[in-house]
Design an enzyme around this catalytic site. Structure first.
Site, short mmCIF file in Angstrom:
data_model
loop_
_atom_site.label_atom_id
_atom_site.label_comp_id
_atom_site.label_asym_id
_atom_site.label_seq_id
_atom_site.Cartn_x
_atom_site.Cartn_y
_atom_site.Cartn_z
N LYS A 1 0.85 -1.19 0.00
CA LYS A 1 0.00 0.00 0.00
C LYS A 1 0.89 1.25 0.00
CE LYS A 1 -3.49 2.24 2.88
NZ LYS A 1 -4.38 2.21 4.03
N HIS B 1 -17.72 13.37 1.70
CA HIS B 1 -18.34 12.17 2.26
C HIS B 1 -19.86 12.39 2.32
CE1 HIS B 1 -18.62 8.50 4.56
NE2 HIS B 1 -19.48 9.13 5.35
C1 GRF Z 1 -20.10 10.45 -3.62
O1 GRF Z 1 -21.33 10.17 -2.99
C2 GRF Z 1 -19.06 10.85 -2.61
O2 GRF Z 1 -19.60 11.54 -1.52
C3 GRF Z 1 -18.51 9.54 -2.15
O3 GRF Z 1 -18.48 8.75 -3.31
C4 GRF Z 1 -19.47 9.21 -4.23
C5 GRF Z 1 -18.77 9.50 -5.51
O4 GRF Z 1 -19.65 9.89 -6.54
N1 GRF Z 1 -17.21 9.72 -1.54
P1 GRF Z 1 -19.06 10.48 -7.87
O5 GRF Z 1 -18.05 9.46 -8.41
O6 GRF Z 1 -18.40 11.79 -7.58
O7 GRF Z 1 -20.22 10.63 -8.82
#
Ligand code: GRF
Length: 216
Positions: free
Chosen positions: A65, A109
Site C-alpha cells: 500500500k 463524504h
Molecule cells: C459520492 O457520494 C461521494 O460523496 C462519495 O463517493 C461518491 C462518488 O460519486 N465519496 P461520484 O463518483 O463523484 O459521482
C-alpha cells in the site's frame, strides 16, 4: 492559480462539478491530473472530454500500500499539484500521500460526519432512521473519514426515503459544497484552530446548506 490533482474511482460526478465551476469562472483553479484506481471509471471519460491528463494505477501492481501511495504522491508532486481532491476515491489514503501533502488533501463524504463514516453512508442513514443527513467536505488524515471538517450541508430525511432517493438528494448538495470548499481553500480563507477549521469572512447562508425533502 491553484493546481488540483483529483483521485477518483468511479462515476466522477463530483469531479465534473469541479470542472463545471472552473469552466464557469467561479473557481480559480486548474486540474493538472486525474488518477484512478479503476480502468473503467467514468471519470476517465470526463477527463478526456476536457483534455485533462489522466493516469490509471492498479494497486495490485505495487508491492505494498505504501508503494502505491508513494507513486501517487510522486505523480502529483511532479505536476506541482497544490491540493489533492478525493472525488469518490474508494480507498483509505496511505501515509506517503498524506505526508507529501499535509493538510492539502480534501474529501467529500455523503453523510454528516462523524455519523456514518465508511461505505454506504446513505444506506446507514436510512437504516438508522435519522431525520437529517447530508454531506461533509473534510481534510484527510490517516483515519477513515476522521479529518477536520471544512463544510457540511444538510438534507431532511423523509421516512419514505430509500438509499437511492436520499443519495440523489445528497449528491445534489455535494456538487455545490465540494467546489465551494475548494474555492474557500483557493482564496486562502481556511485556517486550523486545533481540529476546528475556521473560515475567514464566512457568512451562513441557510438556503445553501439545507435541502428540503422531495416528499412533504
Ligand atoms: C459520492 O457520494 C461521494 O460523496 C462519495 O463517493 C461518491 C462518488 O460519486 N465519496 P461520484 O463518483 O463523484 O459521482
Amino acid at each position: 492559480m491553484l493546481k488540483l490533482g483529483v483521485l477518483a474511482s468511479g462515476r466522477g460526478s463530483n469531479f465534473q462539478s469541479i470542472i463545471d465551476e472552473i469552466e464557469a469562472g467561479s473557481l480559480n483553479a486548474s486540474i493538472s491530473l486525474l488518477i484512478t484506481d479503476n480502468p473503467d471509471a467514468y471519470a476517465i471519460e470526463r477527463a478526456k472530454k476536457q483534455s485533462i491528463k489522466h493516469l490509471y494505477l492498479n494497486p495490485h501492481d505495487f508491492k505494498s500500500k505504501n508503494d502505491f501511495y508513494t507513486r501517487i504522491a510522486k505523480e502529483l508532486v511532479k505536476r506541482d499539484v497544490d491540493l489533492v481532491i478525493l472525488a469518490g476515491f474508494m480507498r483509505i489514503v496511505g501515509k506517503p500521500l498524506i505526508e507529501a501533502f499535509p493538510n492539502r488533501i480534501i474529501n467529500i463524504h455523503p453523510a454528516l460526519l462523524p455519523a456514518f463514516p465508511g461505505l454506504h453512508s446513505q444506506k446507514q442513514a436510512v437504516d438508522y432512521g435519522v431525520r437529517v443527513s447530508g454531506c461533509t467536505v473534510h481534510f484527510v488524515d490517516e483515519g477513515m473519514d476522521t479529518g477536520p471538517i471544512i463544510i457540511q450541508a444538510a438534507v431532511v430525511v423523509s421516512p419514505d426515503d430509500t438509499e437511492d432517493t436520499l443519495s440523489e438528494r445528497i449528491l445534489r448538495l455535494e456538487h455545490k459544497i465540494f467546489p465551494y470548499a475548494i474555492r474557500l481553500y483557493s482564496e486562502g480563507r481556511l485556517y486550523a484552530d486545533g481540529r476546528t477549521i475556521k473560515i475567514k469572512g464566512y457568512e451562513l447562508k441557510d438556503e445553501f446548506f439545507i435541502n428540503p425533502p422531495i416528499h412533504r
